[in-house]
Scaffold this motif. Structure first.
Motif, mmCIF file in Angstrom:
data_model
loop_
_atom_site.group_PDB
_atom_site.id
_atom_site.type_symbol
_atom_site.label_atom_id
_atom_site.label_comp_id
_atom_site.label_asym_id
_atom_site.label_seq_id
_atom_site.Cartn_x
_atom_site.Cartn_y
_atom_site.Cartn_z
ATOM 1 N N UNK A 1 -39.039 -40.714 29.966
ATOM 2 C CA UNK A 1 -38.267 -39.491 30.179
ATOM 3 C C UNK A 1 -37.814 -39.431 31.629
ATOM 4 N N UNK A 2 -36.840 -38.603 31.891
ATOM 5 C CA UNK A 2 -36.348 -38.435 33.260
ATOM 6 C C UNK A 2 -37.461 -37.934 34.171
ATOM 7 N N UNK A 3 -38.289 -37.050 33.658
ATOM 8 C CA UNK A 3 -39.406 -36.514 34.450
ATOM 9 C C UNK A 3 -40.424 -37.605 34.766
ATOM 10 N N UNK A 4 -40.743 -38.429 33.757
ATOM 11 C CA UNK A 4 -41.680 -39.531 33.987
ATOM 12 C C UNK A 4 -41.125 -40.511 35.013
ATOM 13 N N UNK A 5 -39.850 -40.845 34.849
ATOM 14 C CA UNK A 5 -39.220 -41.797 35.769
ATOM 15 C C UNK A 5 -39.213 -41.245 37.197
ATOM 16 N N UNK A 6 -38.882 -39.968 37.331
ATOM 17 C CA UNK A 6 -38.865 -39.345 38.657
ATOM 18 C C UNK A 6 -40.252 -39.365 39.284
ATOM 19 N N UNK A 7 -41.284 -39.079 38.486
ATOM 20 C CA UNK A 7 -42.658 -39.093 38.982
ATOM 21 C C UNK A 7 -43.064 -40.494 39.439
ATOM 22 N N UNK A 8 -42.754 -41.503 38.628
ATOM 23 C CA UNK A 8 -43.108 -42.877 38.980
ATOM 24 C C UNK A 8 -42.321 -43.349 40.207
ATOM 25 N N UNK A 9 -41.039 -42.987 40.279
ATOM 26 C CA UNK A 9 -40.228 -43.335 41.446
ATOM 27 C C UNK A 9 -40.786 -42.707 42.718
ATOM 28 N N UNK A 10 -41.240 -41.460 42.608
ATOM 29 C CA UNK A 10 -41.837 -40.774 43.764
ATOM 30 C C UNK A 10 -43.073 -41.513 44.263
ATOM 31 N N UNK B 1 -43.738 -44.715 43.928
ATOM 32 C CA UNK B 1 -43.310 -45.958 44.589
ATOM 33 C C UNK B 1 -42.657 -45.659 45.942
ATOM 34 N N UNK B 2 -41.898 -44.571 46.018
ATOM 35 C CA UNK B 2 -41.285 -44.182 47.292
ATOM 36 C C UNK B 2 -42.350 -43.882 48.343
ATOM 37 N N UNK B 3 -43.452 -43.274 47.924
ATOM 38 C CA UNK B 3 -44.545 -43.005 48.868
ATOM 39 C C UNK B 3 -45.104 -44.291 49.454
ATOM 40 N N UNK B 4 -45.256 -45.311 48.626
ATOM 41 C CA UNK B 4 -45.731 -46.606 49.106
ATOM 42 C C UNK B 4 -44.706 -47.210 50.050
ATOM 43 N N UNK B 5 -43.427 -47.165 49.663
ATOM 44 C CA UNK B 5 -42.363 -47.715 50.508
ATOM 45 C C UNK B 5 -42.300 -46.999 51.860
ATOM 46 N N UNK B 6 -42.448 -45.694 51.847
ATOM 47 C CA UNK B 6 -42.436 -44.936 53.103
ATOM 48 C C UNK B 6 -43.602 -45.319 53.993
ATOM 49 N N UNK B 7 -44.756 -45.528 53.398
ATOM 50 C CA UNK B 7 -45.915 -45.954 54.176
ATOM 51 C C UNK B 7 -45.670 -47.329 54.781
#
Length: 64
Positions: free
Chosen positions: A44-53, A55-61
């Motif tokens: 779902x769009x919500x699941x994808x957004x959650x998973x992307x977030x 991964x973005x946290x790891x990328x930001x770190x």
């Protein structure tokens, strides 16, 4: 992303513990994605957004 983590570790931008934690987080997201897709047949769009977030946290770190 694991390659980026490995490169950052080799260049000593992050510690071994930080790299291990990041790799573990990425692996968890990958597993969650597989589980959700197997269960629902689609993300779902919500699941994808959650998973992307996550991964973005790891990328930001990594970029610090």
């Amino acid at each position: 992303m694991n390659d980026d983590i490995s490169t950052a570790r080799k260049s000593r931008k992050i510690t071994k513990n930080e790299a291990s934690g990041m790799i573990e987080r990425v692996s968890r997201v990958r597993k969650q994605t597989e589980n959700l897709f197997a269960k629902q047949g689609i993300l779902s769009a919500a699941d994808k957004a959650d998973l992307d977030r996550k991964l973005d946290n790891v990328a930001n770190q990594l970029c610090r």
